[in-house]
Design a protein around this motif. Structure first.
Motif, PDB file in Angstrom:
ATOM      1  N   ASP A  53       0.823  -1.213   0.000  1.00  0.00           N
ATOM      2  CA  ASP A  53       0.000   0.000   0.000  1.00  0.00           C
ATOM      3  C   ASP A  53       0.856   1.261   0.000  1.00  0.00           C
ATOM      4  N   LEU A  81      -3.779   7.942   1.905  1.00  0.00           N
ATOM      5  CA  LEU A  81      -3.116   7.511   0.680  1.00  0.00           C
ATOM      6  C   LEU A  81      -4.050   6.661  -0.174  1.00  0.00           C
ATOM      7  N   ASN A  82      -4.189   7.051  -1.427  1.00  0.00           N
ATOM      8  CA  ASN A  82      -4.983   6.276  -2.396  1.00  0.00           C
ATOM      9  C   ASN A  82      -6.408   6.018  -1.921  1.00  0.00           C
ATOM     10  N   ASN A  83      -6.961   6.943  -1.156  1.00  0.00           N
ATOM     11  CA  ASN A  83      -8.306   6.727  -0.621  1.00  0.00           C
ATOM     12  C   ASN A  83      -9.046   8.062  -0.528  1.00  0.00           C
TER      13      ASN A  83
END
Length: 539
Positions: free
Chosen positions: A113, A387-389
């Protein structure tokens, strides 16, 4: 109206500059900042600065380290951690600390992740690190050991250090470039990467120092580092603050009560930061009486609420003052600290400078002083996002910059904050976050389980919440203590230690669900309370 708190001047710069290019440093370069209590090995301010530069140079020469590259740090507390951290920052990188109790599955998720390019760990954790790195596709040559122990199969951090300083430090934008990716458990599954910029961390360092700096003196005080460095609480208060304030900190690799007491006694420790379970030991454990802890004048407790009776018990037994603080990973982390142990007792104290704090009703209206509401915070310490969300970020940050903490509380007339409940479903075990949904997802695959719901229950003997599972068994499965223990032990092999079912298993005919399929955990807590909190199959 939201409470406006005092303001202080915060430099718009990166962490390395704040720590190592300051003109107002009151302590000498020879001041010891981090020391190992077993080997005596230490870092002075001068050697710390030099090591960060050589390590940053080494990252570039060995791996062509670029701005934004992520270094994962999977280790217990170690005096090498600060140098590795700020050496990575010197080269423009981002540090992502991982819980040393992680299983290979959990660490593998962390590596994937975060997009980590390298993994720094310790010999006692090498087996887990190698397995997780392999599963995440990270080559073995990117795994490096820190600390005093070595292994012929992997490199040691001393082999990464450059022989001499080469090149200049990477230029950073403090407000947008990340310093840390710390992982915080979400209510819906695996931990989320909390993106903290250099300005977030610098802002909170100055905010914390505005309070703690008045209590601590570099030439008189010694701090004991016992909180884990991978946790944002330990990272800010026991890694950054000592280097900025010039405080000598004795570094424990992990908590052990006898060692904790011996280090305080032998090193004349005056101050430490802890979580409530350690306060419980100090108040009640007979072991404490075997040591002279008279040097310990003050403790700050955070990560979970602390009962007033324990504060009084420690003061009466040891003469040590205990005050409380509050914070979250998303706020870098500290937002509130008591100014004195007996001012606003039971509270987390007033808000630190440069924040706007308000308490909101469920329908989005601000509530008056003294009335409970969800705590919302705005300030330079509030994180960039997850992050990435994007969806999770939008769900907890308003368009005008307030972070919805998920905690319920209120302020008194003096601005002291009291936390009384949580909107979020997270369980807090000794300050560590446990997501019920993550455990439910794993437990649902067990051969004895038809359906499951996990809640947190208070264990007063440990002064913490512990996870408990309500299990609806498959047809024909005996609802016995032995089967409950099988489930408890099975899960223990698959998750980090703080996620174990220390509350045990409670058998239930059917897990209640709302019309939308959500588990109404309050119903389960009420059910347990009506039955006197009886728990079966305890760990």
């Amino acid at each position: 109206m939201p409470r406006q708190v005092p303001r202080i001047e915060i430099p718009h710069t990166d962490i390395w500059t704040v720590l190592f290019e300051r003109e107002d440093k009151p302590f000498p370069d020879s001041q010891v900042i981090y020391q190992c209590p077993t080997t005596g090995r230490n870092y002075t301010y001068a050697s710390l600065k030099r090591t960060t530069e050589l390590f940053g140079t080494g990252l570039r020469s060995h791996w062509k380290w670029q701005k934004g590259d992520v270094l994962a740090l999977f280790a217990q507390n170690c005096i090498d951690t600060p140098a590795v951290t700020w050496g990575c920052h010197w080269a423009g990188g981002v540090v992502s600390p991982a819980n040393p109790a992680y299983t290979a599955r959990e660490l593998g998720h962390h590596l994937r992740d975060s997009g980590a390019r390298a993994l720094f760990t310790q010999k006692n954790l090498l087996g887990t690190a190698l397995k997780a790195a392999s599963e995440a596709g990270m080559p073995r040559e990117r795994i490096v050991l820190i600390g005093d122990d070595r292994d012929r199969g992997v490199r040691h951090v001393t082999e990464i250090l450059g022989e001499r300083l080469e090149g200049s430090r990477t230029k950073l934008d403090p407000g947008s470039d990340l310093a840390f990716l710390v992982y915080s458990s979400g209510t819906t599954g695996l931990p989320k990467g909390v993106m903290l910029t250099h300005l977030n961390v610098v802002s909170n360092l100055f905010m914390v120092n505005s309070s703690e700096g008045a209590l601590l003196q570099w030439n008189k005080d010694k701090i004991l580092s016992v909180l884990p460095y991978y946790h944002i609480y330990g990272l800010q208060c026991l890694v950054h603050l000592p280097a900025y304030a010039g405080l000598t900190t004795i570094v424990m690799s992990s908590f052990d009560l006898k060692n904790f007491c011996a280090i305080i006694q032998d090193n004349h420790i005056t101050y430490t930061y802890v979580a409530p379970p350690i306060i419980l030991h100090l108040a009640k454990s007979p072991i404490i009486s075997n040591y002279d802890l008279s040097s310990l004048r003050m403790i700050t407790s955070g990560a979970a609420p602390l009962a007033k009776d324990l504060i009084h018990a420690v003061k009466n037994r040891l003469g040590t003052e205990v005050k409380q603080a509050y914070g979250l990973s998303e706020t870098s982390p500290v937002t509130h600290i008591q100014k004195a142990w007996n001012h606003g007792m039971g509270s987390n104290g007033p808000a630190l400078p440069n924040q706007v704090v308000k308490f909101m009703s469920p329908d989005g209206q601000e509530v008056p002083t003294g009335k409970e509401g969800e705590l919302w915070i705005k300030g330079p310490n509030v994180f960039l996002g997850y992050l990435n969300n994007i969806e999770a970020t939008k769900a907890c940050k308003t368009e005008d910059g307030f972070f919805k903490t998920g905690d319920i509380g209120y302020e008194d007339e003096d601005g002291n904050m009291y936390i009384t409940d949580r909107v979020k479903e997270l369980i807090k075990y000794k300050g560590f976050q446990v997501a019920p949904a993550e455990l439910e997802g794993i437990l649902a695959s067990h051969e004895l389980v038809n359906d499951v719901a996990v809640i947190g229950i208070q264990d007063h003997s440990q002064a913490t919440e512990v996870p408990l599972a309500f299990v609806a068994p498959k047809e024909g499965v005996e609802r016995s203590e032995a089967n409950g223990k099988l489930i408890v032990d099975w899960l223990a092999e698959r998750v980090a230690g703080h996620k174990r079912l220390r509350g045990g298993v409670r058998w239930i005919d059917e897990v209640p669900k709302s019309a939308s399929g959500k588990i109404p955990r309050r119903i389960l807590k009420d059910l347990l309370a009506k039955e006197g909190g009886v728990v079966k199959a305890k760990l």
